[in-house]
Scaffold this motif. Structure first.
Motif, PDB file in Angstrom:
ATOM      1  N   ARG A  40       0.840  -1.196   0.000  1.00 31.80           N
ATOM      2  CA  ARG A  40       0.000   0.000   0.000  1.00 31.80           C
ATOM      3  C   ARG A  40       0.877   1.249   0.000  1.00 31.80           C
ATOM      4  O   ARG A  40       1.833   1.328   0.772  1.00 31.80           O
ATOM      5  CB  ARG A  40      -0.873   0.021   1.249  1.00 31.80           C
ATOM      6  N   PRO A  41       0.538   2.246  -0.819  1.00 31.61           N
ATOM      7  CA  PRO A  41       1.290   3.501  -0.781  1.00 31.61           C
ATOM      8  C   PRO A  41       0.998   4.262   0.508  1.00 31.61           C
ATOM      9  O   PRO A  41      -0.137   4.301   0.977  1.00 31.61           O
ATOM     10  CB  PRO A  41       0.790   4.268  -1.999  1.00 31.61           C
ATOM     11  N   LEU A  42       2.043   4.852   1.110  1.00 35.40           N
ATOM     12  CA  LEU A  42       1.888   5.662   2.314  1.00 35.40           C
ATOM     13  C   LEU A  42       2.168   7.131   2.029  1.00 35.40           C
ATOM     14  O   LEU A  42       1.535   8.014   2.586  1.00 35.40           O
ATOM     15  CB  LEU A  42       2.842   5.191   3.419  1.00 35.40           C
ATOM     16  N   LEU A  62       4.210  -2.834   3.482  1.00 30.61           N
ATOM     17  CA  LEU A  62       4.101  -4.222   3.041  1.00 30.61           C
ATOM     18  C   LEU A  62       3.530  -5.020   4.193  1.00 30.61           C
ATOM     19  O   LEU A  62       4.074  -5.016   5.293  1.00 30.61           O
ATOM     20  CB  LEU A  62       5.473  -4.775   2.640  1.00 30.61           C
ATOM     21  N   GLU A  63       2.411  -5.677   3.960  1.00 30.77           N
ATOM     22  CA  GLU A  63       1.733  -6.439   5.004  1.00 30.77           C
ATOM     23  C   GLU A  63       1.701  -7.907   4.618  1.00 30.77           C
ATOM     24  O   GLU A  63       1.446  -8.256   3.463  1.00 30.77           O
ATOM     25  CB  GLU A  63       0.303  -5.911   5.176  1.00 30.77           C
TER      26      GLU A  63
END
Length: 95
Positions: free
Chosen positions: A62-64, A71-72
């Motif tokens: 996901r972009p932060l 990264l999860e």
């Protein structure tokens, strides 16, 4: 183009060690998360799966911010009868 990755390892006091390798793994949540360079300046990231595992891993990116991503590692149960083998260049299957 070289398949070698240039790594900079840093400990808690800020001391850095430079090295190189073709691929490396990080132990994360009890799983080996492997990273290696592939063509076109891309990185391939994969999670090792053992025979008999009851869960498989999803990697969620996901972009932060402009230069940060999250990264999860998310585990999901394997459905019985599901073919959990991912065919790739190293699987030794004729496909």
């Amino acid at each position: 183009m070289s398949d070698s990755l240039q790594l900079i390892l840093e400990d808690v006091d800020g001391t850095q060690l430079e090295t190189s390798c073709t691929r490396f793994a990080v132990m994360w949540q009890g799983r080996e998360v492997w990273i290696q360079q592939v063509g076109n300046n891309q990185l391939m990231i994969g999670v090792d799966v053992e025979d008999g595992d009851t869960e498989y891993a999803n990697l969620l990116l996901r972009p932060l911010a402009t230069n940060l991503v999250s990264l999860e590692l998310e585990m999901e149960p394997v459905e019985s009868g599901e073919d959990d083998h991912v065919h790739g260049p190293d699987c030794n299957h004729d496909h």
